[in-house]
Scaffold this motif. Structure first.
Motif, short mmCIF file in Angstrom:
data_model
loop_
_atom_site.label_atom_id
_atom_site.label_comp_id
_atom_site.label_asym_id
_atom_site.label_seq_id
_atom_site.Cartn_x
_atom_site.Cartn_y
_atom_site.Cartn_z
N TYR A 82 0.80 -1.20 -0.03
CA TYR A 82 0.06 -0.04 -0.04
C TYR A 82 0.79 1.34 0.07
CZ TYR A 82 -4.33 -2.62 0.82
OH TYR A 82 -5.53 -3.31 0.49
N PHE A 83 1.94 1.17 0.83
CA PHE A 83 2.84 2.51 0.94
C PHE A 83 3.47 2.60 -0.53
CE2 PHE A 83 6.81 4.47 2.53
CZ PHE A 83 6.30 5.72 2.70
N ALA A 84 3.92 1.59 -1.22
CA ALA A 84 4.42 1.76 -2.34
C ALA A 84 3.47 2.39 -3.39
CB ALA A 84 5.19 0.47 -3.01
N CYS A 85 2.16 1.97 -3.30
CA CYS A 85 1.14 2.38 -4.36
C CYS A 85 1.12 3.92 -4.18
CB CYS A 85 0.03 1.43 -4.29
SG CYS A 85 0.03 -0.26 -4.90
N LEU A 86 1.04 3.97 -2.89
CA LEU A 86 0.66 5.72 -2.55
C LEU A 86 2.09 6.35 -3.11
CD1 LEU A 86 -0.60 7.29 0.27
CD2 LEU A 86 1.68 7.99 -0.11
N LEU A 87 3.32 6.03 -2.82
CA LEU A 87 4.46 6.57 -3.32
C LEU A 87 4.46 6.55 -5.07
CD1 LEU A 87 7.05 5.04 -1.29
CD2 LEU A 87 6.36 7.40 -1.17
N SER A 93 8.67 7.06 -7.86
CA SER A 93 8.73 5.50 -8.47
C SER A 93 10.32 5.10 -7.80
CB SER A 93 9.09 5.61 -10.04
OG SER A 93 9.90 6.48 -10.45
N ASP A 94 10.95 5.59 -7.57
CA ASP A 94 12.49 4.96 -6.90
C ASP A 94 11.83 4.32 -5.62
OD1 ASP A 94 13.75 5.41 -9.16
OD2 ASP A 94 14.99 7.02 -8.45
N SER A 95 11.39 5.05 -4.85
CA SER A 95 10.96 4.68 -3.46
C SER A 95 10.01 3.66 -3.51
CB SER A 95 10.80 5.86 -2.47
OG SER A 95 10.72 5.66 -1.24
N ALA A 96 8.90 3.86 -4.57
CA ALA A 96 7.86 2.78 -4.57
C ALA A 96 8.68 1.49 -5.08
CB ALA A 96 6.93 3.36 -5.48
N LYS A 165 10.00 11.06 6.32
CA LYS A 165 11.39 11.06 6.23
C LYS A 165 12.12 10.50 5.13
CE LYS A 165 14.85 8.81 9.41
NZ LYS A 165 15.19 8.05 10.34
N VAL A 166 13.06 10.94 4.65
CA VAL A 166 13.84 10.30 3.55
C VAL A 166 15.19 10.21 3.67
CG1 VAL A 166 14.33 10.63 1.06
CG2 VAL A 166 11.96 11.58 2.11
N GLU A 167 15.74 9.14 3.26
CA GLU A 167 17.32 8.86 3.42
C GLU A 167 17.70 8.40 2.19
OE1 GLU A 167 18.63 5.40 5.93
OE2 GLU A 167 16.68 5.91 6.64
N ALA A 172 19.54 5.89 -4.17
CA ALA A 172 17.89 6.23 -4.56
C ALA A 172 17.26 6.56 -3.27
CB ALA A 172 17.36 4.74 -4.76
N LEU A 173 16.28 7.25 -3.44
CA LEU A 173 15.85 7.84 -2.18
C LEU A 173 14.61 6.70 -1.59
CD1 LEU A 173 14.75 11.25 -3.53
CD2 LEU A 173 16.69 10.90 -2.13
N PHE A 174 14.80 6.76 -0.08
CA PHE A 174 14.07 5.91 0.56
C PHE A 174 13.10 6.60 1.60
CE2 PHE A 174 13.43 3.42 4.41
CZ PHE A 174 12.92 2.07 4.00
N HIS A 175 11.68 6.49 1.28
CA HIS A 175 10.78 7.20 2.14
C HIS A 175 10.54 6.27 3.25
CE1 HIS A 175 10.56 9.58 -1.93
NE2 HIS A 175 9.99 10.36 -0.83
#
Length: 192
Positions: A82-87, A93-96, A165-167, A172-175
């Motif tokens: 669900y989180f990936a779909c929201l992203l 798209s990288d975080s998803a 929060k993103v790192e 690649a960005l990771f949400h």
């Protein structure tokens, strides 16, 4: 949407052949946009299906619960889906992609299908095999009315994702999910 238990092995074989044919044609000849008045290309279709599936999951009655769960338990595969779909809907798209991969690793077949669609846009069919070979059924989704799937994310959705929060991991960005997102998902899903 077709219920997972109504799809036969023959249906899956036909689908697999179509996917392989589309991917092979794309790899050999490149993606070609459809001319006006014609059907969209397989690539455009994959993007539309991925966005529609993402919107359907985020509009579902389970969205807030799943997003709250992933905020508390980062190893929750369904919450990761669900989180990936929201992203994805927020055009991250990288975080998803990272969260879909995580969910697939935990056995979520719907996430494998999302990865297939995502990678189809890039000419790969690996995730189609993963989705077809898994023992787990696709997450059932039922929606009594059509879902509006915007071509651009709503400003409210983008702002909510930008507050996360993103790192950076592996360039690649990771949400990171949080409870504010779970509390706002109904509002964000309907934002225009």
């Amino acid at each position: 949407m077709i219920a997972a238990d109504t799809v036969t092995g023959a249906d899956l074989d036909v689908l697999h052949r179509e996917i392989v044919r589309d991917v092979t044609a794309t790899l050999m000849f490149g993606a070609r946009p459809a001319s006006e008045g014609h059907y969209p290309s397989a690539l455009t279709g994959a993007e539309a299906v991925l966005n529609a599936l993402s919107a359907e999951l985020i509009h579902s009655s389970k969205a807030a619960e799943r997003l709250a769960c992933i905020a508390d338990v980062p190893s929750d595969a369904d919450g990761a889906l669900y989180f990936a779909c929201l992203l994805n809907l927020a055009q991250e798209s990288d975080s998803a992609l990272w969260w879909w991969r995580f969910a697939v690793g935990a056995g979520n077949a719907t996430a494998a299908y999302c990865l297939h669609l995502h990678h189809l846009l890039r000419g790969a069919d690996h995730w189609a095999h993963q989705a077809l070979d898994t023992d787990v059924h696709l997450t059932p989704t039922t929606t009594p009315t059509p879902i509006h799937c915007p071509t651009h994310p709503a400003p409210a959705l983008r702002e909510a994702v930008e507050r996360l929060k993103v790192e950076e991991l592996a360039q690649a960005l990771f949400h990171h999910p949080d409870h504010r997102l779970a509390d706002q998902v109904e509002h964000l899903a309907d934002a225009r």
